[in-house]
Design an enzyme around this catalytic site. Structure first.
Site, PDB file in Angstrom:
ATOM      1  N   PHE A 115      -7.099 -10.333  30.787  1.00  0.00           N
ATOM      2  CA  PHE A 115      -6.985 -10.290  29.332  1.00  0.00           C
ATOM      3  C   PHE A 115      -8.159  -9.515  28.781  1.00  0.00           C
ATOM      4  CE2 PHE A 115      -4.582 -12.125  25.809  1.00  0.00           C
ATOM      5  CZ  PHE A 115      -3.387 -12.406  26.434  1.00  0.00           C
ATOM      6  N   GLN A 235      -9.832 -10.669  12.597  1.00  0.00           N
ATOM      7  CA  GLN A 235      -9.318  -9.881  13.714  1.00  0.00           C
ATOM      8  C   GLN A 235      -7.949  -9.281  13.403  1.00  0.00           C
ATOM      9  OE1 GLN A 235      -8.165 -11.735  17.771  1.00  0.00           O
ATOM     10  NE2 GLN A 235      -9.987 -10.500  18.102  1.00  0.00           N
ATOM     11  N   HIS A 237      -4.996  -7.697  15.402  1.00  0.00           N
ATOM     12  CA  HIS A 237      -4.503  -7.530  16.769  1.00  0.00           C
ATOM     13  C   HIS A 237      -3.934  -6.121  16.876  1.00  0.00           C
ATOM     14  CE1 HIS A 237      -2.309  -8.148  20.458  1.00  0.00           C
ATOM     15  NE2 HIS A 237      -2.841  -9.354  20.592  1.00  0.00           N
ATOM     16  N   LEU A 247       3.834 -10.322  16.826  1.00  0.00           N
ATOM     17  CA  LEU A 247       2.915  -9.979  17.903  1.00  0.00           C
ATOM     18  C   LEU A 247       3.602  -9.506  19.188  1.00  0.00           C
ATOM     19  CD1 LEU A 247      -0.200 -10.222  18.234  1.00  0.00           C
ATOM     20  CD2 LEU A 247       0.260 -12.223  19.610  1.00  0.00           C
ATOM     21  N   GLU A 250      -1.156  -9.435  24.109  1.00  0.00           N
ATOM     22  CA  GLU A 250      -2.017  -8.649  24.982  1.00  0.00           C
ATOM     23  C   GLU A 250      -1.570  -8.785  26.449  1.00  0.00           C
ATOM     24  OE1 GLU A 250      -5.970  -8.951  23.401  1.00  0.00           O
ATOM     25  OE2 GLU A 250      -6.732  -9.081  25.433  1.00  0.00           O
ATOM     26  N   ARG A 281     -10.260  -6.433  21.210  1.00  0.00           N
ATOM     27  CA  ARG A 281      -9.252  -6.044  20.221  1.00  0.00           C
ATOM     28  C   ARG A 281      -9.804  -5.177  19.097  1.00  0.00           C
ATOM     29  NH1 ARG A 281      -6.396 -12.003  20.138  1.00  0.00           N
ATOM     30  NH2 ARG A 281      -5.319 -11.688  22.120  1.00  0.00           N
ATOM     31  N   HIS A 347      -4.503 -11.042  12.453  1.00  0.00           N
ATOM     32  CA  HIS A 347      -4.200 -12.011  13.505  1.00  0.00           C
ATOM     33  C   HIS A 347      -5.045 -13.286  13.470  1.00  0.00           C
ATOM     34  CE1 HIS A 347      -2.645 -13.264  17.351  1.00  0.00           C
ATOM     35  NE2 HIS A 347      -3.828 -13.239  17.925  1.00  0.00           N
ATOM     36  N   ARG A 389     -13.153 -12.184  18.341  1.00  0.00           N
ATOM     37  CA  ARG A 389     -12.752 -13.145  19.377  1.00  0.00           C
ATOM     38  C   ARG A 389     -12.056 -12.444  20.531  1.00  0.00           C
ATOM     39  NH1 ARG A 389      -7.974 -15.607  20.649  1.00  0.00           N
ATOM     40  NH2 ARG A 389      -6.825 -15.098  18.757  1.00  0.00           N
TER      41      ARG A 389
HETATM   42  C1  LIG Z   1       1.475 -14.978  17.342  1.00  0.00           C
HETATM   43  C2  LIG Z   1       0.168 -15.558  17.832  1.00  0.00           C
HETATM   44  C3  LIG Z   1      -0.120 -15.569  19.188  1.00  0.00           C
HETATM   45  C4  LIG Z   1      -1.335 -16.097  19.644  1.00  0.00           C
HETATM   46  N1  LIG Z   1      -1.591 -16.121  20.994  1.00  0.00           N
HETATM   47  C5  LIG Z   1      -2.743 -16.685  21.429  1.00  0.00           C
HETATM   48  C6  LIG Z   1      -3.001 -16.798  22.828  1.00  0.00           C
HETATM   49  O1  LIG Z   1      -2.197 -16.420  23.668  1.00  0.00           O
HETATM   50  N2  LIG Z   1      -4.172 -17.355  23.217  1.00  0.00           N
HETATM   51  C7  LIG Z   1      -5.110 -17.797  22.316  1.00  0.00           C
HETATM   52  O2  LIG Z   1      -6.168 -18.286  22.738  1.00  0.00           O
HETATM   53  N3  LIG Z   1      -4.862 -17.719  20.982  1.00  0.00           N
HETATM   54  C8  LIG Z   1      -3.708 -17.189  20.521  1.00  0.00           C
HETATM   55  N4  LIG Z   1      -3.479 -17.129  19.177  1.00  0.00           N
HETATM   56  C9  LIG Z   1      -4.419 -17.783  18.247  1.00  0.00           C
HETATM   57  C10 LIG Z   1      -4.182 -19.281  18.260  1.00  0.00           C
HETATM   58  O3  LIG Z   1      -2.841 -19.560  18.555  1.00  0.00           O
HETATM   59  C11 LIG Z   1      -4.531 -19.928  16.906  1.00  0.00           C
HETATM   60  O4  LIG Z   1      -5.825 -19.520  16.534  1.00  0.00           O
HETATM   61  C12 LIG Z   1      -4.493 -21.446  17.033  1.00  0.00           C
HETATM   62  O5  LIG Z   1      -3.268 -21.870  17.582  1.00  0.00           O
HETATM   63  C13 LIG Z   1      -4.739 -22.156  15.716  1.00  0.00           C
HETATM   64  O6  LIG Z   1      -4.577 -23.538  15.959  1.00  0.00           O
HETATM   65  P1  LIG Z   1      -4.996 -24.643  14.914  1.00  0.00           P
HETATM   66  O7  LIG Z   1      -4.664 -25.946  15.534  1.00  0.00           O
HETATM   67  O8  LIG Z   1      -6.380 -24.404  14.454  1.00  0.00           O
HETATM   68  O9  LIG Z   1      -4.046 -24.369  13.640  1.00  0.00           O
HETATM   69  P2  LIG Z   1      -2.457 -24.216  13.500  1.00  0.00           P
HETATM   70  O10 LIG Z   1      -1.747 -24.304  14.773  1.00  0.00           O
HETATM   71  O11 LIG Z   1      -2.248 -23.009  12.643  1.00  0.00           O
HETATM   72  O12 LIG Z   1      -2.061 -25.510  12.663  1.00  0.00           O
HETATM   73  C14 LIG Z   1      -2.451 -25.710  11.322  1.00  0.00           C
HETATM   74  C15 LIG Z   1      -1.929 -27.053  10.856  1.00  0.00           C
HETATM   75  O13 LIG Z   1      -2.489 -27.365   9.584  1.00  0.00           O
HETATM   76  C16 LIG Z   1      -1.488 -27.888   8.748  1.00  0.00           C
HETATM   77  N5  LIG Z   1      -1.881 -27.633   7.350  1.00  0.00           N
HETATM   78  C17 LIG Z   1      -2.408 -26.499   6.836  1.00  0.00           C
HETATM   79  N6  LIG Z   1      -2.648 -26.663   5.527  1.00  0.00           N
HETATM   80  C18 LIG Z   1      -2.272 -27.922   5.203  1.00  0.00           C
HETATM   81  C19 LIG Z   1      -2.257 -28.673   3.996  1.00  0.00           C
HETATM   82  N7  LIG Z   1      -2.667 -28.164   2.825  1.00  0.00           N
HETATM   83  N8  LIG Z   1      -1.784 -29.945   4.021  1.00  0.00           N
HETATM   84  C20 LIG Z   1      -1.340 -30.472   5.179  1.00  0.00           C
HETATM   85  N9  LIG Z   1      -1.328 -29.796   6.352  1.00  0.00           N
HETATM   86  C21 LIG Z   1      -1.786 -28.547   6.359  1.00  0.00           C
HETATM   87  C22 LIG Z   1      -0.230 -27.161   9.179  1.00  0.00           C
HETATM   88  O14 LIG Z   1       0.918 -27.871   8.796  1.00  0.00           O
HETATM   89  C23 LIG Z   1      -0.423 -27.126  10.698  1.00  0.00           C
HETATM   90  O15 LIG Z   1       0.025 -28.325  11.260  1.00  0.00           O
HETATM   91  C24 LIG Z   1      -2.263 -16.608  18.703  1.00  0.00           C
HETATM   92  C25 LIG Z   1      -1.974 -16.614  17.352  1.00  0.00           C
HETATM   93  C26 LIG Z   1      -0.779 -16.065  16.917  1.00  0.00           C
HETATM   94  C27 LIG Z   1      -0.526 -16.050  15.418  1.00  0.00           C
END
Ligand SMILES: Cc1cc2nc3c(=O)[nH]c(=O)nc-3n(C[C@H](O)[C@H](O)[C@H](O)COP(=O)(O)OP(=O)(O)OC[C@H]3O[C@@H](n4cnc5c(N)ncnc54)[C@H](O)[C@@H]3O)c2cc1C
Length: 574
Positions: A115, A235, A237, A247, A250, A281, A347, A389
């Protein structure tokens, strides 16, 4: 309705669920999410989760730490990067034992792939460090954690929108929001609140993020008079499907995908002769846009080609089936027969709510702690990713710091007494809802949001400059004025998504403003923040973190030093 728990976690992505699972070992905990938790953006993670298991090739946590710090253009706090790299293998093993169905190699061990920016021996050659489950890594982790939460009977409050943090006796004591189904106000009275609300990609026109990534945690924090850290570092992507931003992981380049311009040149040879398509990236996103700006985009358009044809159909379908199906569905292209048009897409947010390595929220440059308030995941900035990142480092950040946050939030809850809620807390949400539903005005949510997304895309993208950032700040003031002149078409109280979007828009505007101001003030180029008017990294002046506050007097930035331990800042070469 008032619910009482020791720990309340806002957000049901991987960060929120891991935190809740850990905290549930010692105290009562619940998860609140504005969408059903299994729809959180974490499910979209494709490529993998980084850990120096060494299942395929020799690997060491010191190399992982070095890559993280170098990838972050030396803005990462090295104590945090050390924790991440050291604790990553144990965390992946924990996920494996919970039942995450990782892809396996011929020895039956978790399979790993290359990666961007992950190397052996302090930058010498690429290393296979990303553990994965085909290209559904996020989905499989989320499903496993969700099952575990159900088994441990952790209450999940789905479709509840949180719009206020509550403080009393100088500490955070809960949150208030409403049930999206019928607008009933809901209060969560807690000893500790954990924000795990994810990123804010939706402030840009083109993004890989889901519809729920609207920066609510950033808005909640700023509205409570607290600060955000390093918001200028966003970032892009390099490979979003052109025009849509969806997306193309990668992983596609890790499996052998090659980037080509309109002359069929493999242009990454020029920009990163050693790592090429597997450079970090920020470097590839700039390379693609430089090719496009200098007239080497395909057919004069604003995209280049990602060529996956040499990988072969069988490997494509085994290693990146989801990506291949997206390309087929959205472009009608068979990726093993034709090259795929790609361009950078917004991203990930490196910055966010400042925390220490226990997840406690920090309120100033002296690292004073906000009592009872924690943050974790993409909305937080423990400062592991610095200015850029590396791929697969977000998922591991969620797990490593999710476990730490869960542990410290539950400890805090055990040691401290519950403080009483401020008076009439339910009224806070009720009044906000009534205000928006009854308001007469001339501006629509849709119109302001579209203007905001265009503005950020035009003025605060991969390349930035002082003049455009300053213009964008003026424009944001106009959009904020329009926001105060909002009118909703739907005045109902059942699943009123326009109302929810109005709340989200308020958070998006606040988030965007904090980004623009931080970016305007940082007069250098580092990682993902590239200023065409200040194209060099300037360690003497700018090797420091930004803190931004937004209150009635306007925006204000302060700075504090980066924690450097093992690796002195060097110029990045790939
Ligand atoms: C398409 C894509 C592919 C990716 N691939 C990778 C990868 O392969 N490897 C890697 O390391 N990273 C990857 N990333 C990055 C990584 O997935 C994210 O940074 C990470 O999953 C974020 O997780 P989180 O738990 O912080 O938030 P999220 O999973 O975004 O969850 C946010 C939560 O907060 C809740 N929420 C938000 N606001 C409120 C509110 N006002 N009231 C109540 N609830 C609320 C939502 O309902 C949700 O449950 C990718 C990101 C994307 C977009």
């Amino acid at each position: 309705m008032i619910y009482t728990y020791d720990v309340v976690v806002i957000g049901g992505g991987i960060a929120g669920l891991i935190t809740a699972l850990k905290a549930s070992e010692k105290c009562s905990v619940s998860v609140v999410s504005k969408i059903h938790v299994t729809r959180s953006h974490s499910v979209a993670a494709q490529g993998g989760i980084a850990a120096s298991l060494g299942n395929e090739e020799e690997d060491r946590w010191e190399w992982h730490m070095f890559d993280t710090v170098k990838g972050g253009d030396y803005l990462s706090d090295q104590n945090a990067a050390e924790i991440l790299a050291k604790e990553a293998p144990g965390c992946v093993s924990m996920l494996e034992h919970l039942g995450v169905p990782f892809s396996r190699n011929s020895n039956g061990k978790i399979q790993q792939r290359r990666f961007g920016g992950h190397t052996q021996n302090f930058g010498k050659v690429p290393v296979k460090r990303a553990c994965y489950a085909a290209d559904r890594t996020g989905r499989t982790i989320m499903d496993t954690l969700y099952d575990e939460c159900l088994m441990r009977k952790i209450p999940l409050h789905n479709e509840v929108f949180i719009n206020n943090l509550l403080f009393s006796e100088n500490q955070c004591c809960g949150v208030v929001g409403y049930d999206i189904r019928d607008c009933t106000p809901i209060v969560f009275h807690a000893k500790t609140v954990v924000l795990a609300t994810g990123g804010a990609g939706r402030i840009f026109k083109t993004t890989s993020n889901g519809y729920s990534s609207t920066g609510d945690g950033f808005g909640l924090t700023l509205n409570s008079g607290l600060v955000l850290q390093d918001m200028e570092f966003i970032q892009f992507h390099p490979t979003g499907i052109f025009g849509l931003g969806i997306l193309v992981s990668e992983a596609a380049r890790a499996e052998g995908g090659i980037l080509r311009n309109n002359k069929n040149e493999r242009f990454m040879m020029k920009y990163a002769p050693s790592l090429k398509e597997l450079a970090p990236r920020d470097i590839i996103a700039r390379a693609i846009l430089t090719e496009i700006n200098e007239g080497r985009g395909i057919n004069g358009e604003k995209y280049v080609f990602l060529d996956l044809r040499s990988i072969g159909k069988e490997t494509l379908l085994e290693k990146i089936p989801e990506v291949i199906s997206f390309i087929q569905t959205y472009l009608g292209i068979s990726a093993n027969e034709a090259p795929v048009p790609v361009a950078p897409t917004c991203h990930y947010f490196m910055g966010g709510i400042p925390t220490n390595t226990k997840g406690q929220v920090l309120v100033d440059k002296n690292h004073t702690i906000a009592r009872g308030l924690y943050a974790v995941g993409e909305c937080a900035c423990v400062s592991v990713h610095g200015a850029n990142r590396l791929g697969c480092n977000s998922l591991i950040d969620l797990v490593v710091f999710g476990l730490r946050t869960g542990k410290s939030a539950s400890r805090y809850s055990i040691k401290h007494n519950r403080v009483s809620l401020p008076v009439e807390t339910e009224k806070i949400s009720e009044n906000k809802i009534a205000f928006l539903l009854e308001k007469k005005g001339n501006s629509s949510v849709y119109n302001i949001r579209e203007n905001l997304q265009n503005l950020m895309t035009e003025k605060c993208n991969v390349f930035r400059d002082g003049q455009n950032l300053s213009l964008a700040l003026d424009k944001i003031c106009e959009l904020k004025k329009k926001y105060s002149d909002l009118v909703l078409n739907d005045n109902g109280t059942h699943f009123n998504y326009e109302l929810q979007e109005a709340f989200e828009l308020g958070n998006m505007l606040k988030t965007a403003e904090s980004i623009l101001y931080s970016a305007f003030k940082r007069k250098e180029s580092r990682g993902a923040h590239f200023r065409t008017d200040f194209p060099e990294r300037e360690d003497t002046k700018w090797l420091k973190h930004t803190l931004v506050a937004s209150n009635l007097q306007g925006l204000k930035v302060t700075y504090f030093p980066v924690k450097i331990s093992r690796f002195q800042p060097l110029k990045r070469k790939y």
